[in-house]
Design an enzyme around this catalytic site. Structure first.
Site, mmCIF file in Angstrom:
data_model
loop_
_atom_site.group_PDB
_atom_site.id
_atom_site.type_symbol
_atom_site.label_atom_id
_atom_site.label_comp_id
_atom_site.label_asym_id
_atom_site.label_seq_id
_atom_site.Cartn_x
_atom_site.Cartn_y
_atom_site.Cartn_z
ATOM 1 N N GLN A 185 26.194 -32.086 9.793
ATOM 2 C CA GLN A 185 24.993 -31.337 10.154
ATOM 3 C C GLN A 185 24.977 -29.919 9.565
ATOM 4 O O GLN A 185 26.009 -29.361 9.217
ATOM 5 C CB GLN A 185 24.861 -31.258 11.672
ATOM 6 C CG GLN A 185 24.567 -32.575 12.342
ATOM 7 C CD GLN A 185 25.814 -33.340 12.722
ATOM 8 O OE1 GLN A 185 26.914 -33.026 12.298
ATOM 9 N NE2 GLN A 185 25.634 -34.364 13.539
ATOM 10 N N TRP A 466 22.368 -27.145 18.306
ATOM 11 C CA TRP A 466 23.682 -27.622 18.717
ATOM 12 C C TRP A 466 24.235 -26.825 19.884
ATOM 13 O O TRP A 466 24.397 -25.610 19.790
ATOM 14 C CB TRP A 466 24.641 -27.505 17.527
ATOM 15 C CG TRP A 466 26.030 -28.043 17.710
ATOM 16 C CD1 TRP A 466 26.404 -29.327 17.951
ATOM 17 C CD2 TRP A 466 27.255 -27.286 17.622
ATOM 18 N NE1 TRP A 466 27.785 -29.431 18.016
ATOM 19 C CE2 TRP A 466 28.320 -28.189 17.820
ATOM 20 C CE3 TRP A 466 27.534 -25.934 17.391
ATOM 21 C CZ2 TRP A 466 29.662 -27.785 17.795
ATOM 22 C CZ3 TRP A 466 28.860 -25.526 17.374
ATOM 23 C CH2 TRP A 466 29.915 -26.444 17.571
ATOM 24 N N ARG A 467 24.502 -27.522 20.969
ATOM 25 C CA ARG A 467 25.349 -26.980 22.036
ATOM 26 C C ARG A 467 26.754 -27.496 21.765
ATOM 27 O O ARG A 467 26.975 -28.697 21.629
ATOM 28 C CB ARG A 467 24.835 -27.424 23.406
ATOM 29 C CG ARG A 467 25.703 -26.955 24.556
ATOM 30 C CD ARG A 467 25.191 -27.368 25.929
ATOM 31 N NE ARG A 467 26.263 -27.180 26.896
ATOM 32 C CZ ARG A 467 27.128 -28.119 27.253
ATOM 33 N NH1 ARG A 467 27.022 -29.367 26.772
ATOM 34 N NH2 ARG A 467 28.086 -27.848 28.115
ATOM 35 N N ASP A 469 30.344 -28.915 21.247
ATOM 36 C CA ASP A 469 31.283 -29.869 21.828
ATOM 37 C C ASP A 469 32.719 -29.500 21.472
ATOM 38 O O ASP A 469 33.659 -30.130 21.940
ATOM 39 C CB ASP A 469 30.981 -31.282 21.320
ATOM 40 C CG ASP A 469 31.111 -31.393 19.816
ATOM 41 O OD1 ASP A 469 32.106 -31.961 19.345
ATOM 42 O OD2 ASP A 469 30.220 -30.910 19.099
ATOM 43 N N GLU A 502 21.718 -31.775 19.620
ATOM 44 C CA GLU A 502 22.902 -32.399 20.209
ATOM 45 C C GLU A 502 23.453 -31.648 21.419
ATOM 46 O O GLU A 502 23.495 -30.411 21.432
ATOM 47 C CB GLU A 502 24.026 -32.474 19.167
ATOM 48 C CG GLU A 502 23.681 -33.338 17.966
ATOM 49 C CD GLU A 502 24.883 -33.593 17.091
ATOM 50 O OE1 GLU A 502 25.066 -34.737 16.670
ATOM 51 O OE2 GLU A 502 25.650 -32.636 16.820
ATOM 52 N N GLU A 524 23.380 -36.498 19.729
ATOM 53 C CA GLU A 524 24.486 -36.881 20.583
ATOM 54 C C GLU A 524 24.220 -36.294 21.960
ATOM 55 O O GLU A 524 23.904 -35.102 22.088
ATOM 56 C CB GLU A 524 25.825 -36.362 20.050
ATOM 57 C CG GLU A 524 26.325 -37.123 18.832
ATOM 58 C CD GLU A 524 27.707 -36.668 18.385
ATOM 59 O OE1 GLU A 524 28.255 -35.715 18.997
ATOM 60 O OE2 GLU A 524 28.243 -37.241 17.428
#
Length: 630
Positions: A185, A466-467, A469, A502, A524
């Site tokens: 990404q 994006w958070r 992970d 995500e 995700e």
């Protein structure tokens, strides 16, 4: 996972000849100076009519008269700093003036690391030619050996506006077979002409083929493309000779030479003959006199193929003198004052602490970031707001949540419009190109919503929301870096081409506007819910990745995937990956869900589609069309 930060090597000093002006790249700045005695003598060709601009310490400009060995040393030094710098603050732009770099006997071969932009400075991709390789390999995460070598974390890098003549001379037998671009990404490949060899979207030489997921190719030409291990991939407005392989879904829009999708999901292709709405990303270039400008392509509808095949891409050219060229440390007040005076905004590479909102109020304003320029919210600020006006273009910018919760990181339009009346133009949409968002990872981040679209007729062309992970220790986790929703669309007639969202804690995407259209969606679900009780609502287990509001009458999606990997509690279920109203005008095409090793998604969309769980890890559940064709 946490990746140890490597010891930073010293920065190589580089003299880049720009006529009689020399740009010296050092750890402290770029200055116009005479070449020091210990360096290779500077080429003394005729000086350009216009002095080269000073873009700050993190931009290196190359001239084709420089020895290949000097360029090679400089780009290798940047890669050495950035190859493992996933969560670092350094940003780099490597810019090539028109000409040819590398020869058949001495090719220029280099790799692109994190937060690095490589771009030609010509008006057309044919103006800059790299004879050699520009590559991304699998990254080996343990002791720089060959264990745990993956491409799934190869984020945040850019290649654009040049011709790449693939030359593997001097590389070993495996490496010489292709130009490897093993990315995931927040990586874009735009306005590139790949000639003379294969473009491989996976690295099959470092510890064998490894998964990658989420790349983006637009406005580019290539011959043979090997997709290989890319789980999902989006190709828009390109010309390709051939395409091989697909894992879960490869999506094509307006691409000449794209494979057909008549037997989806075998093979797993989604193909649209034309792109509904498109606008290519603005780019910086230098003309024959040495003057710098930004070309801003015009929007198109029902487009197909590259924009530059018949000459300069249609659009407008803005002299650099009409931009406020910002550097980290410049105040938001200075930026806003410049915008209020009618200036556009160019953000040079670096991290900007943003304690008040950058206000883009004027129609047709361009905000262009170089080298993954990053805006970080301070004290709960909203880093940027765009008014309800047409034609604004935001491109090449990353926006991070800060340690104090922000209500939103980027807001396009206000919920009430201008006194309740929205002002937009379908022929001139406000456009977001390569705009990325982060909650956590480099540092703790918090924001209720990352991207909120309230205006009508907005185009989102490639975003990763994006958070985290994974990241630096203590920067991610359910109660650490918090984000409720990734994207909320309230405006009508909004189109997304390349929507990656995500790990948000509730709905990753909420689409409230009418006549929304998405081409390619990758998602995700959050990895880190501590238990099922913490991740459910209104009798529904978990939250869908993509939610179309119950009162929406018309909406279309082509090519969408939602994955589950709830490794904190593998017993967790999500009732569905996609949730939409039951109405004939809302149609989703070519959907999938998949289990990545933990957790269960019970249905693909609403109550349709087989479950994915640990019993079928890595095997997607597909729905070709919802609702099913009559």
């Amino acid at each position: 996972m946490t990746i140890p930060h490597p010891t930073r090597p010293g920065r190589t000093r580089l003299a880049a000849a720009l006529g009689a002006t020399v740009l010296l790249a050092t750890s402290t700045g770029v200055a116009a100076i005479a070449a020091p005695a210990e360096t290779t003598p500077v080429n003394t060709k005729k000086a350009p009519a216009v002095s080269a601009p000073d873009f700050g310490p993190n931009v290196t400009i190359f001239d084709p008269s420089m020895p290949v060995s000097e360029i090679q040393a400089a780009v290798d030094a940047v890669n050495a700093r950035q190859i493992d710098n996933e969560m670092g603050t350094e940003r780099e732009a490597l810019l090539f003036l028109p000409g040819t770099y590398g020869t058949d006997a001495e090719p220029l071969q280099f790799k692109v690391g994190y937060y690095t932009e490589v771009a030609g400075l010509g008006a057309s991709p044919s103006d800059v030619t790299i004879n050699g390789k520009i590559e991304v390999y699998n990254r080996c995460l343990e002791d720089n050996g060959t264990s745990n070598c993956i491409a799934l974390n190869n984020f945040w890098r850019t290649l654009s506006n040049l011709t790449l003549e693939v030359n593997g001379a001097g590389q070993d037998g495996c490496r010489a077979t292709a130009n490897f671009w093993a990315v995931s990404q927040a990586v874009s490949l735009r306005r590139v002409d790949v000639t003379g060899g294969t473009l491989s979207l996976m690295d099959y030489c470092t510890a064998g083929p490894q998964y990658a997921s989420g790349g983006y190719l637009a406005d580019s030409k290539a011959g043979d493309i090997v997709n290989g291990s890319q789980q999902q991939w989006f190709t828009r407005n390109a010309e390709i000779g051939s395409w091989s392989n697909g894992v879960w879904n490869a999506v094509f829009s307006g691409t000449e030479g794209a494979p057909t999708d008549e037997s989806f999901p075998t093979p797993p292709y989604t193909t649209l003959d034309r792109t509904l709405v498109s606008r290519e990303k603005p780019y910086l270039f230098a003309d024959a006199s040495g003057a710098y400008s930004v070309h801003v392509p015009a929007a198109q509808t029902e487009s197909r193929g590259i924009s530059w095949g018949d000459g300069l891409t249609a659009g407008r050219t803005i002299p650099l003198s009409e931009f406020f060229v910002a550097r980290p440390g410049d105040s938001v007040q200075a930026i806003n004052n410049a915008l209020a005076r009618g200036k556009h905004l160019l953000l040079t590479p670096g991290v900007y602490d943003i304690g008040q909102t950058i206000a883009v109020k004027r129609a047709d304003t361009v905000v262009l970031g170089l080298g993954h320029a990053t805006l970080t919210a301070v004290n709960g600020a909203t880093p940027m707001r765009v008014a309800d006006v047409p034609g604004v273009v935001i491109a090449g910018v990353t926006i991070d949540g800060g340690t104090v919760n922000s209500p939103v990181l980027l807001q396009v339009g206000t919920k009430n419009g201008n006194n309740g009346a929205r002002h937009s133009d379908p022929a001139n949409p406000t456009t977001l190109s390569d705009v990325y968002f982060r909650i956590g990872g480099p540092h703790v981040g918090k924001a209720d919503v990352s991207l909120e679209i309230n205006s009508d007729n907005v185009l989102i062309d490639h975003t990763w929301v994006w958070r985290a992970d994974h990241g630096n220790e203590g920067t991610f986790g359910w109660d650490v870096s918090t984000g409720r929703n990734g994207v909320i669309v309230n405006g009508d007639d909004v189109t997304a081409t390349g929507l990656f969202v995500e790990h948000y804690q509730e709905y990753n995407v909420i689409w409230n506007g009418e006549r929304g259209r998405t081409v390619f969606f990758q998602n995700e679900l959050p990895y880190d819910p501590p238990n099922q009780a913490a991740w459910q609502h209104d009798g529904v287990l978990g939250w869908a990745g993509y939610k179309v509001a119950d009162d929406v009458k018309t909406h279309t999606l082509w090519g969408g995937g939602s994955y589950v990997f709830t490794n904190v509690d593998p017993s967790i279920h999500a009732t569905r990956g996609f949730e939409v109203p039951e109405t004939p005008g809302v149609v989703l095409n070519h959907l999938l869900t998949v289990n990545l090793g933990a957790g269960t998604i019970d249905h693909v969309v609403n109550n349709t589609g087989a479950p994915v769980s640990n019993d079928n890890t890595g095997t997607p559940s597909y729905v070709e069309r919802y609702p099913a064709a009559p």
